[in-house]
Design an enzyme around this catalytic site. Structure first.
Site, PDB file in Angstrom:
ATOM      1  CG  PHE A  24      90.213  61.554  50.783  1.00  0.00           C
ATOM      2  CD1 PHE A  24      91.525  61.456  51.400  1.00  0.00           C
ATOM      3  CD2 PHE A  24      89.166  62.594  51.175  1.00  0.00           C
ATOM      4  CE1 PHE A  24      91.852  62.641  52.158  1.00  0.00           C
ATOM      5  CE2 PHE A  24      89.726  63.479  52.017  1.00  0.00           C
ATOM      6  CZ  PHE A  24      90.915  63.633  52.547  1.00  0.00           C
ATOM      7  CB  ALA A  58      85.995  62.739  44.466  1.00  0.00           C
ATOM      8  CG  LEU A  59      90.027  65.260  42.267  1.00  0.00           C
ATOM      9  CD1 LEU A  59      91.031  66.332  42.251  1.00  0.00           C
ATOM     10  CD2 LEU A  59      89.161  66.010  41.251  1.00  0.00           C
ATOM     11  CD  GLU A  60      92.708  60.602  42.545  1.00  0.00           C
ATOM     12  OE1 GLU A  60      93.443  61.609  42.396  1.00  0.00           O
ATOM     13  OE2 GLU A  60      91.859  60.500  43.511  1.00  0.00           O
ATOM     14  CB  ALA A  82      82.180  60.921  50.879  1.00  0.00           C
ATOM     15  CB  VAL A  83      83.713  65.778  47.859  1.00  0.00           C
ATOM     16  CG1 VAL A  83      84.691  67.097  48.037  1.00  0.00           C
ATOM     17  CG2 VAL A  83      84.357  64.767  46.763  1.00  0.00           C
ATOM     18  CG  HIS A  90      91.304  70.358  47.869  1.00  0.00           C
ATOM     19  ND1 HIS A  90      91.808  70.267  46.577  1.00  0.00           N
ATOM     20  CD2 HIS A  90      90.991  69.116  48.011  1.00  0.00           C
ATOM     21  CE1 HIS A  90      92.082  69.173  46.126  1.00  0.00           C
ATOM     22  NE2 HIS A  90      91.615  68.246  47.124  1.00  0.00           N
ATOM     23  NE  ARG A 129      72.601  64.754  52.627  1.00  0.00           N
ATOM     24  CZ  ARG A 129      72.405  65.668  53.780  1.00  0.00           C
ATOM     25  NH1 ARG A 129      72.961  65.332  54.756  1.00  0.00           N
ATOM     26  NH2 ARG A 129      71.813  66.945  53.653  1.00  0.00           N
TER      27      ARG A 129
END
EC number: 2.5.1.78
Length: 166
Positions: A24, A58-60, A82-83, A90, A129
């Site tokens: 993602f 990211a949750l996985e 990256a979130v 969320h 970044r």
């Protein structure tokens, strides 16, 4: 070791590194990976000693890290993703839960994990970044792998074959 001080060791030769990369926000994640892998190579980690897997988001990441840690095949792990803040809650949920999961895996399995999950307000901040964060994760993984491997050796010092203190 001089005077009880452990010097920073960024020699990656012989280290096995696992990388879990979220897909993602893919352009950001790809840039993180490229910088990270290039720095691992600069530090002496052989390409064949790096395993990269990708997951949806990211949750996985923590579950894939856990599976890698369970295998016992790695000296350190790296989480990349990256979130980027949206208009809902969320962002906070994903940021907090992925970070907590990554930390839990490292502590539960006694393995160093460099957390390269960027959490930013904008795409521009994330892109700005990627290079430094990717390189930093490589350096952190190598340094902490060497440190934990050496500290594990201290536990064996002063014990007989049955694990009892001499």
């Amino acid at each position: 070791m001089d005077h009880g001080f452990y010097p920073t060791n960024l020699n990656g030769e012989g280290l096995r590194i696992g990388i879990v990369q979220a897909r993602f926000n893919e352009p950001v994640c790809e840039a993180l990976r490229e910088a990270c892998v290039a720095e691992l190579e600069q530090l002496g980690v052989a390409g064949e000693d790096v395993l990269l897997v990708t997951v949806p988001g990211a949750l996985e990441v923590p579950l894939a890290l856990q599976k890698m840690a369970e295998s016992g095949q790695f000296d350190a792990l790296i989480a990349l993703g990256a979130v980027i803040r949206g208009e809902t809650y969320h962002f906070e949920l994903v940021s907090n839960e992925s970070g907590a999961g990554i930390t839990r895996v490292g502590l539960d399995f006694n393995i160093a994990i460099a957390n390269g999950i960027l959490t930013t307000d904008t795409d521009a901040q994330a892109h700005a970044r990627t290079r430094e964060k990717g390189r930093d994760c490589a350096r952190t993984a190598v340094e902490m792998a060497n440190l934990t491997n050496d500290l594990d050796g201290l536990q064996d010092h002063g014990q007989d074959d049955d694990g009892e203190n001499e």
